[in-house]
Scaffold this active site. Structure first.
Site, PDB file in Angstrom:
ATOM      1  N   CYS A 113       0.844  -1.201   0.000  1.00  0.00           N
ATOM      2  CA  CYS A 113       0.000   0.000   0.000  1.00  0.00           C
ATOM      3  C   CYS A 113       0.882   1.254   0.000  1.00  0.00           C
ATOM      4  O   CYS A 113       0.671   2.179  -0.779  1.00  0.00           O
ATOM      5  CB  CYS A 113      -0.915  -0.037   1.223  1.00  0.00           C
ATOM      6  SG  CYS A 113      -2.149   1.256   1.247  1.00  0.00           S
ATOM      7  N   CYS A 114       1.921   1.264   0.860  1.00  0.00           N
ATOM      8  CA  CYS A 114       2.825   2.424   0.901  1.00  0.00           C
ATOM      9  C   CYS A 114       3.604   2.559  -0.404  1.00  0.00           C
ATOM     10  O   CYS A 114       3.841   3.675  -0.874  1.00  0.00           O
ATOM     11  CB  CYS A 114       3.808   2.299   2.063  1.00  0.00           C
ATOM     12  SG  CYS A 114       3.123   2.754   3.659  1.00  0.00           S
ATOM     13  N   CYS A 197      -1.154   8.283   7.461  1.00  0.00           N
ATOM     14  CA  CYS A 197      -2.515   8.060   6.989  1.00  0.00           C
ATOM     15  C   CYS A 197      -3.397   7.638   8.181  1.00  0.00           C
ATOM     16  O   CYS A 197      -2.915   6.987   9.121  1.00  0.00           O
ATOM     17  CB  CYS A 197      -2.529   6.953   5.949  1.00  0.00           C
ATOM     18  SG  CYS A 197      -1.624   7.362   4.441  1.00  0.00           S
ATOM     19  N   CYS A 200      -3.486   4.051   9.727  1.00  0.00           N
ATOM     20  CA  CYS A 200      -2.182   3.526  10.168  1.00  0.00           C
ATOM     21  C   CYS A 200      -1.529   4.403  11.230  1.00  0.00           C
ATOM     22  O   CYS A 200      -0.333   4.281  11.485  1.00  0.00           O
ATOM     23  CB  CYS A 200      -1.246   3.411   8.965  1.00  0.00           C
ATOM     24  SG  CYS A 200      -1.943   2.416   7.645  1.00  0.00           S
ATOM     25  N   CYS A 224       7.551   4.005   5.665  1.00  0.00           N
ATOM     26  CA  CYS A 224       6.725   3.798   4.472  1.00  0.00           C
ATOM     27  C   CYS A 224       7.565   3.277   3.312  1.00  0.00           C
ATOM     28  O   CYS A 224       7.028   2.752   2.343  1.00  0.00           O
ATOM     29  CB  CYS A 224       6.021   5.081   4.075  1.00  0.00           C
ATOM     30  SG  CYS A 224       7.125   6.377   3.510  1.00  0.00           S
TER      31      CYS A 224
HETATM   32  S1  SF4 Z   1       0.388   4.674   5.658  1.00  0.00           S
HETATM   33 FE1  SF4 Z   1      -1.190   3.071   5.604  1.00  0.00          FE
HETATM   34  S2  SF4 Z   1      -2.880   3.833   4.286  1.00  0.00           S
HETATM   35 FE2  SF4 Z   1      -1.055   5.160   3.997  1.00  0.00          FE
HETATM   36  S3  SF4 Z   1      -0.065   4.350   2.182  1.00  0.00           S
HETATM   37 FE3  SF4 Z   1       0.936   3.347   3.943  1.00  0.00          FE
HETATM   38  S4  SF4 Z   1      -0.235   1.452   4.389  1.00  0.00           S
HETATM   39 FE4  SF4 Z   1      -1.452   2.735   2.961  1.00  0.00          FE
END
Ligand code: SF4
Length: 236
Positions: A113-114, A197, A200, A224
């Site tokens: 996701c990151c 985010c 998280c 991240c």
């Molecule tokens: S902090 Fe969480 S929601 Fe944001 S990009 Fe990374 S995994 Fe995804």
């Protein structure tokens, strides 16, 4: 300015006073601005460290540009703060990856996701703005994953990274922001110490400043990815 200087970072953290740290940071930014000119660009994550670095950079040269990487998951307060910052500084460009991702990817594969939502737009910003030296708000006192960084690093061919506040303590960041009346994200008033985010990021009382990040996942208290891998040269 050279890349291989192995100064004792910990000694600097413990022995320079607040003013010496501010002067050192200004000197590092100024030397990099002289060397890289318009290729020097500040990455502004809208956290306390980033707004301190942004303020320092603007003291060196009001024309220095910056970029913000945002995601669909940023808290509403951060989005509002971002809009205010961009209105104050139109030379801050915003990057965001809007491609569809699996629902709750942040739970099942937070690294992926990151990579998609943070690393890809950071890479895009670096390429788009023709950055040769990017400036970050990374600090070595921030948590277990940040102890080994240097003030000047190179992970990609042709791209330097400057961490001009690497040796600052959290307290010195707040000292600088208060003394210079720099606006900050209102979420700090709620008790957050490190912002990311919404899904998280949590408020914690842990001694580790980044302990509230990615709680309950393998990434807890971690990163991240934009600071730990080559930015341009790895496959997502
Ligand atoms: S902090 Fe969480 S929601 Fe944001 S990009 Fe990374 S995994 Fe995804």
């Amino acid at each position: 300015m050279t890349t291989g200087v192995q100064e004792d970072v910990k000694w600097l953290v413990d022995n320079l006073n607040f003013k010496q740290k501010v002067d050192r940071s200004l000197g590092l930014i100024e030397a990099a601005r002289d060397k890289y000119g318009d290729g020097l660009v500040v990455a502004n994550s809208l956290g306390k460290d980033s707004v301190a670095v942004w303020h320092l950079a603007k003291r060196v040269d009001s024309k220095i540009r910056g970029f913000i990487v945002t995601t669909r998951f940023k808290p509403a307060e951060t989005v509002r703060f971002m809009e205010e910052e961009v209105a104050r500084y139109p030379e801050l460009k915003v990057y965001r990856n809007d491609e569809p991702v699996e629902p709750e990817l942040y739970k099942t594969q937070p690294d992926r996701c990151c990579d998609l939502l943070k690393v890809i737009p950071t890479r895009q910003a670096i390429e788009d703005m023709k950055v040769t030296c990017w400036v970050t708000g990374l600090r070595c006192t921030e948590g277990r994953t940040r102890v080994d960084f240097q003030e000047l690093e190179q992970r990609d061919e042709g791209l330097l990274k400057l961490n001009p506040i690497l040796i600052w303590h959290e307290r010195e960041i707040w000292q600088y922001l208060a003394l210079n009346q720099v606006p900050v994200n209102p979420l700090y008033a709620e008790g957050y110490r490190s912002l990311g985010c919404a899904p998280c990021t949590r408020i914690t009382n842990d001694a580790n400043e980044r302990a509230g990040r990615w709680i309950g996942t393998s990434k807890c208290g971690g990163e991240c990815g934009i600071h730990t891998k080559p930015l341009l040269d790895y496959q997502i």
